[in-house]
Design an enzyme around this catalytic site. Structure first.
Site, PDB file in Angstrom:
ATOM      1  N   GLU A  59      -7.581   3.960  -3.311  1.00  0.00           N
ATOM      2  CA  GLU A  59      -6.404   4.731  -3.743  1.00  0.00           C
ATOM      3  C   GLU A  59      -5.617   3.808  -4.659  1.00  0.00           C
ATOM      4  O   GLU A  59      -5.052   2.813  -4.227  1.00  0.00           O
ATOM      5  CB  GLU A  59      -5.578   5.122  -2.515  1.00  0.00           C
ATOM      6  CG  GLU A  59      -4.401   6.003  -2.815  1.00  0.00           C
ATOM      7  CD  GLU A  59      -3.598   6.262  -1.543  1.00  0.00           C
ATOM      8  OE1 GLU A  59      -2.380   6.003  -1.562  1.00  0.00           O
ATOM      9  OE2 GLU A  59      -4.198   6.696  -0.547  1.00  0.00           O
ATOM     10  N   CYS A  96       2.917   6.009  -1.868  1.00  0.00           N
ATOM     11  CA  CYS A  96       1.904   6.345  -2.871  1.00  0.00           C
ATOM     12  C   CYS A  96       2.087   7.763  -3.392  1.00  0.00           C
ATOM     13  O   CYS A  96       1.572   8.106  -4.456  1.00  0.00           O
ATOM     14  CB  CYS A  96       0.507   6.155  -2.307  1.00  0.00           C
ATOM     15  SG  CYS A  96       0.262   6.849  -0.675  1.00  0.00           S
TER      16      CYS A  96
END
Length: 301
Positions: A59, A96
């Site tokens: 990620e 995130c």
């Protein structure tokens, strides 16, 4: 490192050689990673270059754009702006799913949104970031915006040491599409407002985004036609599309998808949150025509 029925090891280290050694160790069979695009891509390449390559679920970065459609902006643009400020600065912006870019039309409704967001951000005190390196990266990201003629400052603050104060900038769609750096994630409480001239330019801008973890549509009933135009674009760009909310909250649920097209993640078919996340570390096996006595117990009749 030994195989056992459930082992957890925490390795402390602030240098990249720690991660490099881990992903190259022959007993490591799969890797999950959350971090920077540069660091994640380097580890991904190392996993692929091993004598026996292993899967890397990275990620790597996402700006998680929000689209304010005209009716919603006119009816409650100021409220959405204040809500955005709260989401943008949650945990010093170190989520995130932090919605770093807001797309809104030019005109009074968009002005009200920007004004409310700036006023709310002014009330947010500096917050301590997780590490010195993350704080330095945030300061470098802000400097990248300060050095560009394509953006206008709305709220500019100074951050020192490990603290981060919010910053807000504004640009137009044409400038954004011509400057790739404006779409790169700044990990921290920094927001960019992109003003568009209308529905066509909003759709064009949506098509210009790279892969994202999330994309948000703020809409009212009168925005349904424009939402129908945007949705086919956004579902190709993001792993999670939501309406009339903020993406910083990630629920652990069967339907959650926390991933997306590159560079949001290196494997768009996986999620790192939710019940499907375990599939990243499982390998399917088909047992064909085996007698029942040989099958695993949970497959026996």
């Amino acid at each position: 490192m030994q195989h056992a029925g459930g082992v957890f090891s925490l390795i402390q280290g602030g240098k990249r050689d720690v991660g490099t050694s881990l992903v190259q160790h022959p007993q490591i069979r799969a890797v999950g990673f959350t971090g920077s695009l540069g660091g994640g891509r380097a580890l991904f390449d190392l996993c692929a270059q091993r004598p026996e390559p292993i899967p890397f679920f990275g990620e790597l970065g996402s700006v998680n754009p929000m689209f304010l459609l005209p009716e919603a902006a006119a009816a409650r643009g100021a409220a959405i702006g204040a809500g955005w400020a709260g989401s943008l600065t949650m945990g010093a912006g170190q989520f995130c799913t932090n919605p770093g870019i807001a797309v809104v039309g030019a005109g009074p409704a968009g002005d009200a949104f920007v004004k409310a967001a700036a006023e709310a951000l002014e009330q947010v005190a500096p917050q301590v970031m997780l590490t010195d390196g993350i704080a330095r990266a945030y300061q470098d990201g802000k400097a990248r915006f300060d050095g560009r003629n394509t953006v206008q400052p709305v709220l500019v603050t100074a951050s020192e040491g490990r603290t981060a104060a919010p910053n807000l900038y504004e640009t137009d769609a044409a400038s954004y599409l011509q400057d790739h750096a404006l779409g790169e994630e700044v990990f921290g409480p920094l927001g960019l407002v992109v003003r568009v001239s209308g529905a066509d330019e909003m759709e064009t801008l949506a098509k210009g985004f790279e892969g994202q973890l999330t994309a948000t549509i703020h809409m009212d009933d009168g925005d349904i036609d424009l939402a129908r135009r945007l949705l086919p674009v956004l579902e190709q760009k993001a792993g999670r599309v939501l309406a009339n909310g903020f993406p910083t909250g990630v629920e652990v649920a069967d339907s959650m998808v926390h991933g997306g097209p590159y560079p949001a993640s290196t494997n768009f078919g996986a999620t790192s949150v939710g019940t499907m996340s375990i599939r990243r570390f499982l390998r399917p096996v088909c047992f064909q025509n085996l007698p029942e006595a040989l099958l695993p117990e949970d497959l026996r009749g």
